[in-house]
Design a protein around this motif. Structure first.
Motif, PDB file in Angstrom:
ATOM      1  N   GLN A  66      -5.446  15.927   6.326  1.00  0.00           N
ATOM      2  CA  GLN A  66      -5.286  15.812   7.467  1.00  0.00           C
ATOM      3  C   GLN A  66      -5.256  14.268   7.754  1.00  0.00           C
ATOM      4  OE1 GLN A  66      -7.558  17.742  10.456  1.00  0.00           O
ATOM      5  NE2 GLN A  66      -6.450  17.096  12.149  1.00  0.00           N
ATOM      6  N   MET A  67      -6.420  13.548   7.373  1.00  0.00           N
ATOM      7  CA  MET A  67      -6.713  12.137   7.570  1.00  0.00           C
ATOM      8  C   MET A  67      -5.545  11.377   6.942  1.00  0.00           C
ATOM      9  SD  MET A  67     -10.235  10.093   6.705  1.00  0.00           S
ATOM     10  CE  MET A  67     -10.432   8.497   7.632  1.00  0.00           C
ATOM     11  N   ALA A  68      -5.156  11.766   5.731  1.00  0.00           N
ATOM     12  CA  ALA A  68      -4.183  11.210   5.071  1.00  0.00           C
ATOM     13  C   ALA A  68      -2.670  11.232   5.807  1.00  0.00           C
ATOM     14  CB  ALA A  68      -4.294  11.336   3.492  1.00  0.00           C
ATOM     15  N   GLY A  69      -2.546  12.073   6.643  1.00  0.00           N
ATOM     16  CA  GLY A  69      -1.438  12.307   7.190  1.00  0.00           C
ATOM     17  C   GLY A  69      -0.326  13.290   6.613  1.00  0.00           C
ATOM     18  N   VAL A  70      -1.128  13.976   5.701  1.00  0.00           N
ATOM     19  CA  VAL A  70      -0.199  15.226   5.102  1.00  0.00           C
ATOM     20  C   VAL A  70      -0.084  16.337   6.002  1.00  0.00           C
ATOM     21  CG1 VAL A  70      -0.184  16.687   3.169  1.00  0.00           C
ATOM     22  CG2 VAL A  70      -1.133  14.272   2.708  1.00  0.00           C
ATOM     23  N   ARG A  71       0.635  16.498   6.829  1.00  0.00           N
ATOM     24  CA  ARG A  71       0.828  17.480   7.902  1.00  0.00           C
ATOM     25  C   ARG A  71       1.423  18.939   7.252  1.00  0.00           C
ATOM     26  NH1 ARG A  71      -2.019  14.803  11.065  1.00  0.00           N
ATOM     27  NH2 ARG A  71      -1.212  12.659  11.483  1.00  0.00           N
ATOM     28  N   ALA A  72       1.814  19.123   6.315  1.00  0.00           N
ATOM     29  CA  ALA A  72       2.128  20.281   5.598  1.00  0.00           C
ATOM     30  C   ALA A  72       0.911  20.916   4.875  1.00  0.00           C
ATOM     31  CB  ALA A  72       2.929  20.092   4.488  1.00  0.00           C
ATOM     32  N   VAL A  73       0.102  21.679   6.094  1.00  0.00           N
ATOM     33  CA  VAL A  73      -1.243  22.143   5.541  1.00  0.00           C
ATOM     34  C   VAL A  73      -0.973  23.393   4.784  1.00  0.00           C
ATOM     35  CG1 VAL A  73      -3.229  23.233   6.425  1.00  0.00           C
ATOM     36  CG2 VAL A  73      -2.294  21.274   7.820  1.00  0.00           C
ATOM     37  N   LYS A  74       0.016  23.964   4.728  1.00  0.00           N
ATOM     38  CA  LYS A  74       0.239  25.065   4.026  1.00  0.00           C
ATOM     39  C   LYS A  74       0.295  24.772   2.580  1.00  0.00           C
ATOM     40  CE  LYS A  74       1.865  28.433   7.590  1.00  0.00           C
ATOM     41  NZ  LYS A  74       3.041  29.231   8.037  1.00  0.00           N
ATOM     42  N   TYR A  86       0.812  -1.154   0.037  1.00  0.00           N
ATOM     43  CA  TYR A  86       0.014  -0.079  -0.211  1.00  0.00           C
ATOM     44  C   TYR A  86       0.988   1.160   0.070  1.00  0.00           C
ATOM     45  CZ  TYR A  86      -3.858  -2.844   0.232  1.00  0.00           C
ATOM     46  OH  TYR A  86      -5.142  -4.016  -0.083  1.00  0.00           O
ATOM     47  N   VAL A  87       2.096   1.168   0.373  1.00  0.00           N
ATOM     48  CA  VAL A  87       2.793   2.355   0.189  1.00  0.00           C
ATOM     49  C   VAL A  87       3.333   2.560  -1.352  1.00  0.00           C
ATOM     50  CG1 VAL A  87       5.488   3.191   0.369  1.00  0.00           C
ATOM     51  CG2 VAL A  87       4.274   2.073   2.504  1.00  0.00           C
ATOM     52  N   ASN A  88       3.501   1.471  -1.976  1.00  0.00           N
ATOM     53  CA  ASN A  88       3.635   1.602  -3.500  1.00  0.00           C
ATOM     54  C   ASN A  88       2.306   2.194  -4.049  1.00  0.00           C
ATOM     55  OD1 ASN A  88       6.356   0.669  -3.543  1.00  0.00           O
ATOM     56  ND2 ASN A  88       5.611  -1.325  -3.784  1.00  0.00           N
ATOM     57  N   GLN A  89       1.269   1.717  -3.516  1.00  0.00           N
ATOM     58  CA  GLN A  89      -0.002   2.142  -4.105  1.00  0.00           C
ATOM     59  C   GLN A  89      -0.313   3.566  -3.951  1.00  0.00           C
ATOM     60  OE1 GLN A  89      -3.652  -0.187  -3.758  1.00  0.00           O
ATOM     61  NE2 GLN A  89      -2.806  -2.190  -4.176  1.00  0.00           N
ATOM     62  N   SER A  90       0.275   4.170  -2.725  1.00  0.00           N
ATOM     63  CA  SER A  90       0.079   5.682  -2.312  1.00  0.00           C
ATOM     64  C   SER A  90       1.004   6.307  -3.212  1.00  0.00           C
ATOM     65  CB  SER A  90       0.252   5.605  -0.868  1.00  0.00           C
ATOM     66  OG  SER A  90      -0.727   4.842  -0.043  1.00  0.00           O
ATOM     67  N   ARG A  91       2.207   5.851  -3.463  1.00  0.00           N
ATOM     68  CA  ARG A  91       2.968   6.848  -4.259  1.00  0.00           C
ATOM     69  C   ARG A  91       2.374   6.726  -5.657  1.00  0.00           C
ATOM     70  NH1 ARG A  91       8.610   3.559  -2.564  1.00  0.00           N
ATOM     71  NH2 ARG A  91       9.101   4.536  -0.691  1.00  0.00           N
ATOM     72  N   LEU A  92       1.844   5.846  -6.057  1.00  0.00           N
ATOM     73  CA  LEU A  92       1.263   6.149  -7.567  1.00  0.00           C
ATOM     74  C   LEU A  92      -0.066   6.883  -7.494  1.00  0.00           C
ATOM     75  CD1 LEU A  92       1.029   2.088  -8.825  1.00  0.00           C
ATOM     76  CD2 LEU A  92       2.467   3.956  -9.541  1.00  0.00           C
ATOM     77  N   SER A  93      -0.808   7.006  -6.377  1.00  0.00           N
ATOM     78  CA  SER A  93      -1.899   7.952  -6.256  1.00  0.00           C
ATOM     79  C   SER A  93      -1.496   9.383  -6.413  1.00  0.00           C
ATOM     80  CB  SER A  93      -2.722   7.579  -5.153  1.00  0.00           C
ATOM     81  OG  SER A  93      -2.203   8.068  -3.977  1.00  0.00           O
ATOM     82  N   GLY A  94      -0.256   9.385  -6.136  1.00  0.00           N
ATOM     83  CA  GLY A  94       0.471  10.976  -6.352  1.00  0.00           C
ATOM     84  C   GLY A  94       0.702  11.401  -7.627  1.00  0.00           C
ATOM     85  N   LEU A 130      -0.385  16.421  -4.836  1.00  0.00           N
ATOM     86  CA  LEU A 130       0.833  15.726  -3.839  1.00  0.00           C
ATOM     87  C   LEU A 130       1.884  14.851  -4.506  1.00  0.00           C
ATOM     88  CD1 LEU A 130      -1.594  14.716  -1.018  1.00  0.00           C
ATOM     89  CD2 LEU A 130      -0.220  16.662  -0.906  1.00  0.00           C
ATOM     90  N   GLY A 131       3.158  14.799  -3.850  1.00  0.00           N
ATOM     91  CA  GLY A 131       4.013  14.123  -4.533  1.00  0.00           C
ATOM     92  C   GLY A 131       3.985  12.721  -3.997  1.00  0.00           C
ATOM     93  N   SER A 132       4.578  11.682  -4.795  1.00  0.00           N
ATOM     94  CA  SER A 132       4.451  10.438  -4.435  1.00  0.00           C
ATOM     95  C   SER A 132       5.370   9.934  -3.080  1.00  0.00           C
ATOM     96  CB  SER A 132       5.207   9.372  -5.626  1.00  0.00           C
ATOM     97  OG  SER A 132       6.553   9.750  -5.673  1.00  0.00           O
ATOM     98  N   VAL A 133       6.542  10.943  -3.011  1.00  0.00           N
ATOM     99  CA  VAL A 133       7.201  10.351  -1.561  1.00  0.00           C
ATOM    100  C   VAL A 133       6.443  10.993  -0.540  1.00  0.00           C
ATOM    101  CG1 VAL A 133       9.151  11.359  -0.539  1.00  0.00           C
ATOM    102  CG2 VAL A 133       9.373  11.005  -2.944  1.00  0.00           C
ATOM    103  N   THR A 134       5.837  11.984  -0.527  1.00  0.00           N
ATOM    104  CA  THR A 134       5.047  12.476   0.572  1.00  0.00           C
ATOM    105  C   THR A 134       3.653  11.381   0.884  1.00  0.00           C
ATOM    106  OG1 THR A 134       5.318  14.914   0.205  1.00  0.00           O
ATOM    107  CG2 THR A 134       3.436  14.330   1.490  1.00  0.00           C
ATOM    108  N   ASN A 135       3.144  10.807  -0.056  1.00  0.00           N
ATOM    109  CA  ASN A 135       2.236   9.950  -0.112  1.00  0.00           C
ATOM    110  C   ASN A 135       2.684   8.698   0.643  1.00  0.00           C
ATOM    111  OD1 ASN A 135       0.647  11.586  -1.341  1.00  0.00           O
ATOM    112  ND2 ASN A 135      -0.055  10.401  -3.100  1.00  0.00           N
ATOM    113  N   GLY A 136       3.891   8.240  -0.027  1.00  0.00           N
ATOM    114  CA  GLY A 136       4.372   6.943   0.618  1.00  0.00           C
ATOM    115  C   GLY A 136       4.862   7.002   1.964  1.00  0.00           C
ATOM    116  N   ASN A 137       5.383   8.099   2.548  1.00  0.00           N
ATOM    117  CA  ASN A 137       5.752   8.248   3.595  1.00  0.00           C
ATOM    118  C   ASN A 137       4.872   8.321   4.577  1.00  0.00           C
ATOM    119  OD1 ASN A 137       8.695   8.375   2.996  1.00  0.00           O
ATOM    120  ND2 ASN A 137       8.770  10.661   2.891  1.00  0.00           N
TER     121      ASN A 137
END
Length: 242
Positions: free
Chosen positions: A181-189, A77-85, A203-210
């Protein structure tokens, strides 16, 4: 020029791996409780499927222990999250909204499959509570339960008449921020910038994966059952001190 509102309205149809169209409608109508609506829908729709997915994974890896399977699940699912970016071809507001919605939905799949892996029912209503606490939407299980109850009640109430609805772009921005916020993307700005027309794309794939990897670690910690303590064996005739 395509209106961002139009694409967002059809977001559930644009990405089959993301939230269904009916859920997008609920979240747009009630963005403040979007995470709760998503958690409820995920457990209902995805819970049984994740149990089946786990059985398939076990069949492909006979004899693999739960911890090894958990690592495989998170990796998937980390890989899938990266693709969603990598969503492209969309206007900024709808594109970013679509990405965070798909990301949150993908993460829900992972958490529910991890729950099944450690012997819990992924379709049980308590998994919606788990999702909200693990994703940092609520600090305590009781507040998560209360929010879920409120969201369920609001589904059946037309709280806002069409003439009273706020301007749609503001609704979409609010929805995007809640899902981020739910997906863990803390950089709100940064997320806010992505939701402004003409700003950075999605959103970038790295952010999503992390974010997904971190959530997977928290879920494993929550669901992994601690080993049973081994009782201390006393020599024959010895007396245990109380």
């Amino acid at each position: 020029m395509t209106e961002p509102v139009d694409l967002a309205a059809d977001a559930g149809e644009v990405r089959e791996d993301g939230p269904p169209a009916g859920l997008w409608a609920k979240m747009k109508a009630d963005p403040e409780y979007a995470p709760e609506h998503l958690a409820i829908e995920a457990v209902t729709r995805l819970g049984p499927r994740m149990a089946a997915e786990l059985e398939k994974l076990k069949g492909q890896n006979p004899g693999a222990p739960a911890d090894a399977l958990a690592s495989m699940i998170v990796y998937r699912y980390v890989n899938q999250s990266r693709l969603s970016g990598a969503v492209g071809g969309a206007v900024p507001v709808a594109g970013a909204l679509l990405d965070v919605g798909v990301l949150a939905w993908t993460q829900a799949r992972m958490v529910l499959m991890l729950a099944a892996n450690f012997g819990l029912d992924p379709a049980h209503p308590d998994r919606a509570v788990d999702l909200l606490v693990l994703q940092g939407m609520h600090k305590y299980t009781q507040t998560a339960r209360t929010a879920l109850a409120v969201a369920r009640g609001r589904e059946h109430i037309e709280a806002l008449l069409p003439a009273q609805r706020p301007e749609m772009r503001k609704v979409l921005v609010r929805l995007g921020l809640k899902l981020a916020q739910m997906a863990g993307v803390r950089a709100v700005k940064k997320m806010a910038a992505k939701l402004i027309p003409g700003a950075a794309i999605i959103l970038g794939s790295v952010t999503n994966g992390n974010a997904t990897r971190a959530l997977g670690g928290r879920a494993i910690t929550l669901y992994r059952r601690p080993p049973m303590p081994i009782p201390h064996q006393l020599p024959p005739g010895a007396v245990r001190n109380s």
